[in-house]
Design a protein around this motif. Structure first.
Motif, PDB file in Angstrom:
ATOM      1  N   GLY A  38       8.737 -12.180   1.181  1.00  0.00           N
ATOM      2  CA  GLY A  38       7.518 -11.707   1.208  1.00  0.00           C
ATOM      3  C   GLY A  38       6.783 -11.887  -0.250  1.00  0.00           C
ATOM      4  N   SER A  69       1.437  -7.894  -4.966  1.00  0.00           N
ATOM      5  CA  SER A  69       2.286  -8.253  -3.906  1.00  0.00           C
ATOM      6  C   SER A  69       3.309  -7.233  -3.567  1.00  0.00           C
ATOM      7  N   ARG A  74       2.852  -4.205  -4.507  1.00  0.00           N
ATOM      8  CA  ARG A  74       2.187  -2.723  -4.286  1.00  0.00           C
ATOM      9  C   ARG A  74       2.175  -2.775  -2.667  1.00  0.00           C
ATOM     10  N   ARG A  75       1.734  -3.912  -1.970  1.00  0.00           N
ATOM     11  CA  ARG A  75       1.540  -4.055  -0.853  1.00  0.00           C
ATOM     12  C   ARG A  75       2.728  -3.932   0.136  1.00  0.00           C
ATOM     13  N   ALA A  76       3.799  -4.482  -0.392  1.00  0.00           N
ATOM     14  CA  ALA A  76       5.379  -4.305   0.462  1.00  0.00           C
ATOM     15  C   ALA A  76       5.414  -3.082   0.147  1.00  0.00           C
ATOM     16  N   ALA A 114       3.874  -0.197   0.228  1.00  0.00           N
ATOM     17  CA  ALA A 114       2.908   0.632   1.085  1.00  0.00           C
ATOM     18  C   ALA A 114       3.581   0.479   2.474  1.00  0.00           C
ATOM     19  N   ARG A 115       4.040  -0.490   2.809  1.00  0.00           N
ATOM     20  CA  ARG A 115       4.481  -0.704   4.206  1.00  0.00           C
ATOM     21  C   ARG A 115       6.030  -0.056   4.532  1.00  0.00           C
ATOM     22  N   LEU A 116       6.573   0.313   3.370  1.00  0.00           N
ATOM     23  CA  LEU A 116       7.947   0.672   3.639  1.00  0.00           C
ATOM     24  C   LEU A 116       8.163   2.441   3.225  1.00  0.00           C
ATOM     25  N   ASP A 117       8.739   2.865   4.307  1.00  0.00           N
ATOM     26  CA  ASP A 117       9.077   4.257   3.928  1.00  0.00           C
ATOM     27  C   ASP A 117       9.518   4.721   2.788  1.00  0.00           C
ATOM     28  N   ARG A 167       1.440   5.257  -5.903  1.00  0.00           N
ATOM     29  CA  ARG A 167       2.313   4.354  -5.172  1.00  0.00           C
ATOM     30  C   ARG A 167       3.829   4.714  -5.289  1.00  0.00           C
TER      31      ARG A 167
END
Length: 427
Positions: free
Chosen positions: A73, A98, A100-102, A104-107, A139
């Motif tokens: 990703g 990129s 940072r976005r990943a 944010a989606r991961l616990d 973050r």
């Protein structure tokens, strides 16, 4: 003989601990000389993290098209690099965004490993700004950086990185590590040194020429050209190259800067030469030890005692086979002494200083000092020298400990199994 990539240095567990326990979320900087296994440590830690279900991206910044399997990703939303171009600050920012976005989606957030960081110009200013933004936003992104060059050369002498980075030093491989990974005996370690990568490619003495070539071309040449000359201000690069050619020959010996200059073809002065020796030390190649004295400024004025920081740097260019080196008692004696000096230098704590002591006709090979703790060390490898140097040293510096290593003292393999500070505290 063990596969180098399969052997796990203790630094892997330390890195995992830093990523889990450092509540400040500081960037972890894996530092150390070339060919000490920094990339292998990062990749092994990545495998361990993913085994626990935690996402980790590994991005080599010297490759404009990273493998998607190393960072699934990553390339989504990251601007492609045109053919023939190199990475720049914008590309680094794109990778970070990129990640940072990943995260944010991961616990459990994301660990981002940036290898070969020196390929990005002015990377430290970019990273500082990005890290500061992550802390303000809270973050869950952890970052690990690596570079082939030593930390001081990567960041520059005047960069302010305090509070943002946790350094994880990776020194040259120890006797214990080389024995476990390659079944090396203590004498083989003295000769081949602690470059695991070089030994992994050359399993037998019949390929000694290949091993020598690896030391020269894959370690010494890039350390000089890319790290020292490429990342620091060197006014006389030819003098630096000549110094690196010459210095290992005199490891274990006192050498005045004026005498060194007399053997070098390029003109220079003692101040320039002293700075170049310091740079070789920063690069993990050769250091210059100063004379021990309770007044440190006086010791700095003395002629240095040169010492390679990995004995392969001494043996590879010398042309000896292992058997020939063992048979030459004078050469082997200097080699053993250099191995002890390298071990003490590489394993000492930051506050611990390594010196020699000399007050003719007496001298002591090494002196470890930290605060009020002082230890004089004499190295013997079958030589018949009396221990008068230690006796004079103990008489001059009351309360100082003394230790003989080798013949008539602590066996060499036992001595090399403990750090400089372990011996300082034991005695």
């Amino acid at each position: 003989m063990t596969d180098m990539d399969a052997y796990e240095r203790p630094h892997v567990a330390r890195l995992l601990g830093l990523l889990e326990e450092d509540s400040s979320m500081r960037i972890v900087a894996i530092t150390g000389p070339r060919q000490t296994g920094k990339t292998t440590i990062a990749r092994q830690a990545r495998s361990r993290l993913e085994g626990t279900g935690r996402m980790c991206w590994y991005v080599p910044l010297d490759d404009p098209t990273p493998d998607e399997s190393d960072a699934p990703g990553l390339l989504t939303g990251v601007e492609a690099i045109p053919a023939g171009s190199s990475q720049d600050e914008r590309w680094l920012v794109g990778i970070w965004e990129s990640a940072r976005r990943a995260a944010a989606r991961l616990d459990r957030g994301l660990v981002l490993v940036l290898d070969e960081i020196q390929h990005i110009a002015r990377w430290s200013n970019v990273v500082k700004g990005l890290w500061d933004g992550d802390r303000r936003a809270g973050r869950n992104l952890r970052v690990v950086i690596l570079g082939s060059a030593p930390w001081q050369m990567l960041t520059g002498l005047h960069e302010s990185l305090a509070g943002r980075f946790t350094a994880m030093p990776t020194p040259h491989w120890s006797l214990g590590e080389m024995a476990r990974a390659f079944d090396l005996t203590v004498d083989e370690y003295i000769f081949f040194g602690g470059y695991a990568g070089a030994l992994a490619t050359v399993p037998g003495s019949e390929r000694l020429a290949t091993w020598r070539d690896h030391i020269a071309r894959a370690i010494v040449a890039p350390a000089i050209e890319r790290d020292i000359v490429g990342l620091t201000r060197i006014t006389k690069p030819a003098l630096m190259r000549q110094l690196m050619d010459l210095a290992p020959r005199y490891s274990g010996q006192l050498m005045s800067y004026n005498k060194l200059l007399g053997q070098l073809q390029d003109a220079g002065n003692t101040t320039t030469l002293a700075r170049y020796v310091d740079l070789l030390s920063d690069a993990g190649l050769v250091t210059g030890l100063s004379r021990y004295t309770p007044a440190p400024h006086l010791g700095k004025r003395s002629s240095p005692k040169l010492n390679v920081l990995n004995t392969a740097l001494m043996t590879a260019p010398a042309g000896y086979t292992f058997e020939e080196a063992r048979a030459d008692r004078s050469y082997w004696g200097r080699l053993v002494e250099s191995a002890v000096g390298a071990h003490l230098y590489n394993t000492r704590h930051t506050a611990t200083q390594l010196h020699f002591w000399r007050d003719p006709p007496h001298e002591v090979d090494f002196v470890i000092a930290r605060g009020p703790h002082v230890l004089g060390i004499e190295v013997k490898s079958g030589k018949s020298r009396r221990a008068s140097g230690l006796e004079a040293f103990a008489s001059r510096f009351r309360g100082a400990g003394t230790l003989v290593v080798g013949t008539g003292g602590i066996p060499l393999n036992e001595f090399l199994s403990l750090s400089a500070d372990d011996w300082l505290e034991e005695t």
